[in-house]
Scaffold this motif. Structure first.
Motif, PDB file in Angstrom:
ATOM      1  N   UNK A 202       0.850  -1.197   0.000  1.00 22.05           N
ATOM      2  CA  UNK A 202       0.000   0.000   0.000  1.00 22.05           C
ATOM      3  C   UNK A 202       0.884   1.245   0.000  1.00 22.05           C
ATOM      4  N   UNK A 203       0.666   2.105  -1.000  1.00 17.58           N
ATOM      5  CA  UNK A 203       1.498   3.280  -1.221  1.00 17.58           C
ATOM      6  C   UNK A 203       0.616   4.528  -1.213  1.00 17.58           C
ATOM      7  N   UNK A 204       1.087   5.565  -0.505  1.00 19.34           N
ATOM      8  CA  UNK A 204       0.320   6.807  -0.473  1.00 19.34           C
ATOM      9  C   UNK A 204       1.258   7.995  -0.330  1.00 19.34           C
ATOM     10  N   UNK A 205       0.897   9.108  -0.962  1.00 18.95           N
ATOM     11  CA  UNK A 205       1.656  10.337  -0.838  1.00 18.95           C
ATOM     12  C   UNK A 205       1.301  11.089   0.433  1.00 18.95           C
ATOM     13  N   UNK A 206       2.290  11.692   1.040  1.00 21.43           N
ATOM     14  CA  UNK A 206       2.052  12.443   2.271  1.00 21.43           C
ATOM     15  C   UNK A 206       1.242  13.709   2.021  1.00 21.43           C
ATOM     16  N   UNK A 207       1.173  14.146   0.764  1.00 19.42           N
ATOM     17  CA  UNK A 207       0.404  15.340   0.423  1.00 19.42           C
ATOM     18  C   UNK A 207      -0.888  14.999  -0.312  1.00 19.42           C
ATOM     19  N   UNK A 208      -1.377  13.784  -0.144  1.00 18.68           N
ATOM     20  CA  UNK A 208      -2.600  13.344  -0.810  1.00 18.68           C
ATOM     21  C   UNK A 208      -3.752  14.279  -0.462  1.00 18.68           C
ATOM     22  N   UNK A 209      -4.352  14.859  -1.488  1.00 22.26           N
ATOM     23  CA  UNK A 209      -5.442  15.813  -1.264  1.00 22.26           C
ATOM     24  C   UNK A 209      -6.797  15.142  -1.067  1.00 22.26           C
ATOM     25  N   UNK A 210      -6.861  13.810  -1.231  1.00 28.81           N
ATOM     26  CA  UNK A 210      -8.134  13.110  -1.093  1.00 28.81           C
ATOM     27  C   UNK A 210      -8.168  12.153   0.098  1.00 28.81           C
ATOM     28  N   UNK A 228       3.855  -1.010   3.866  1.00 29.62           N
ATOM     29  CA  UNK A 228       3.431   0.365   3.651  1.00 29.62           C
ATOM     30  C   UNK A 228       4.590   1.189   3.104  1.00 29.62           C
ATOM     31  N   UNK A 229       4.272   2.051   2.134  1.00 30.95           N
ATOM     32  CA  UNK A 229       5.236   3.017   1.606  1.00 30.95           C
ATOM     33  C   UNK A 229       4.570   4.381   1.633  1.00 30.95           C
ATOM     34  N   UNK A 230       5.156   5.307   2.386  1.00 32.73           N
ATOM     35  CA  UNK A 230       4.640   6.670   2.485  1.00 32.73           C
ATOM     36  C   UNK A 230       5.632   7.599   1.803  1.00 32.73           C
ATOM     37  N   UNK A 231       5.165   8.315   0.786  1.00 29.85           N
ATOM     38  CA  UNK A 231       6.050   9.093  -0.071  1.00 29.85           C
ATOM     39  C   UNK A 231       5.929  10.588   0.191  1.00 29.85           C
ATOM     40  N   UNK A 232       7.057  11.228   0.439  1.00 32.91           N
ATOM     41  CA  UNK A 232       7.096  12.684   0.597  1.00 32.91           C
ATOM     42  C   UNK A 232       6.987  13.347  -0.768  1.00 32.91           C
TER      43      UNK A 232
END
Length: 262
Positions: A202-210, A228-232
């Motif tokens: 599961x991958x998500x951006x730290x600035x996800x607007x949704x 988990x992968x959290x991307x700056x």
């Protein structure tokens, strides 16, 4: 581009061969976001295929691209359940695909999780980018903003999306009106997480607007085997904002699963 006829509906799809095929690698099936299509992935599926050794199967879900248009707008609030538990099994059977990797973005990620946890069919693993397992206020706020932009000719949003969808109004409103309907506020798929077949990336951006990172935390808490992968410096489309990081994580995930079978 090819067409698949299923129960009177037409889906556009494409199969992409890896430049470095791995003989033991099952296909990877790509499921796009709520406003996506084959063409909106651009060359990303081919890059993933080349990096993993998997064949990439990419299709436009009903209502998107050049696939059959939606019959009702807004959709039923369980449309992602229907696509995961009814439509996707039919598509996989028609393409003679068994135990695939699933790669889903946003709505496509949610559909992938529901299928892996509820279809009763084996999957090799599930990769999800910016998936939703419950509805957050931040999602609804920004979907409402997107609706205003779609209606404003100066933003050219309708024009840009129209390059990818034969029924651009149906594609947009099928997503927009459904998510903003009062009945959708209680939508939740966490009950499928404990029974997911195979590992999850599961991958998500730290600035996800949704979405907030609570989406990933609940997946990690609920599913049996999760990385988990959290991307700056990354918003709601990690494959566009951080493609290298997504491809690297996906290739490592696939290799780990396939190497464990040897």
């Amino acid at each position: 581009m090819k067409q698949l006829d299923i129960s009177g509906n037409t889906l556009e799809y494409v199969r992409l061969v890896s430049a470095h095929p791995r003989p033991d690698a099952p296909p990877m099936v790509f499921l796009h976001e709520g406003l996506g299509s084959i063409s909106m992935w651009r060359d990303f599926p081919q890059q993933v295929a080349d990096a993993t050794g998997c064949e990439a199967i990419v299709y436009s879900r009903y209502g998107y691209g050049r696939s059959t248009a939606l019959r009702s707008v807004p959709r039923d609030v369980r449309y992602m359940h229907d696509e995961a538990l009814r439509d996707l099994p039919l598509i996989l059977d028609a393409l003679q695909v068994s135990e695939p990797f699933l790669f889903g973005h946003s709505d496509g990620g949610s559909i992938s999780l529901i299928h892996a946890g509820g279809a009763g069919r084996p999957v090799a693993g599930t990769i999800v980018l910016a998936p939703h397992v419950f509805v957050e206020d931040v999602a609804l706020e920004n979907i409402a903003i997107a609706g205003a932009a779609f209606e404003n000719p100066e933003t050219r949003l309708r024009e840009r999306l129209g390059r990818h969808h034969k029924d651009v109004d149906g594609a947009f409103q099928g997503w927009h009106r459904t998510w903003l309907s009062p009945a959708f506020r209680s939508w939740n798929i966490e009950n499928y997480l404990p029974t997911i077949q195979g590992p999850v990336l599961a991958i998500q951006g730290e600035d996800d607007e949704y979405a907030t990172m609570e989406q990933l935390e609940r997946i990690a808490a609920g599913a049996p085997d999760v990385d988990l992968v959290k991307l700056a410096d990354c918003r709601h489309s990690p494959h566009k904002d951080q493609p290298g990081a997504v491809i690297e994580a996906t290739a490592s995930f696939v290799a780990r699963i396939l190497d464990a079978r040897d």
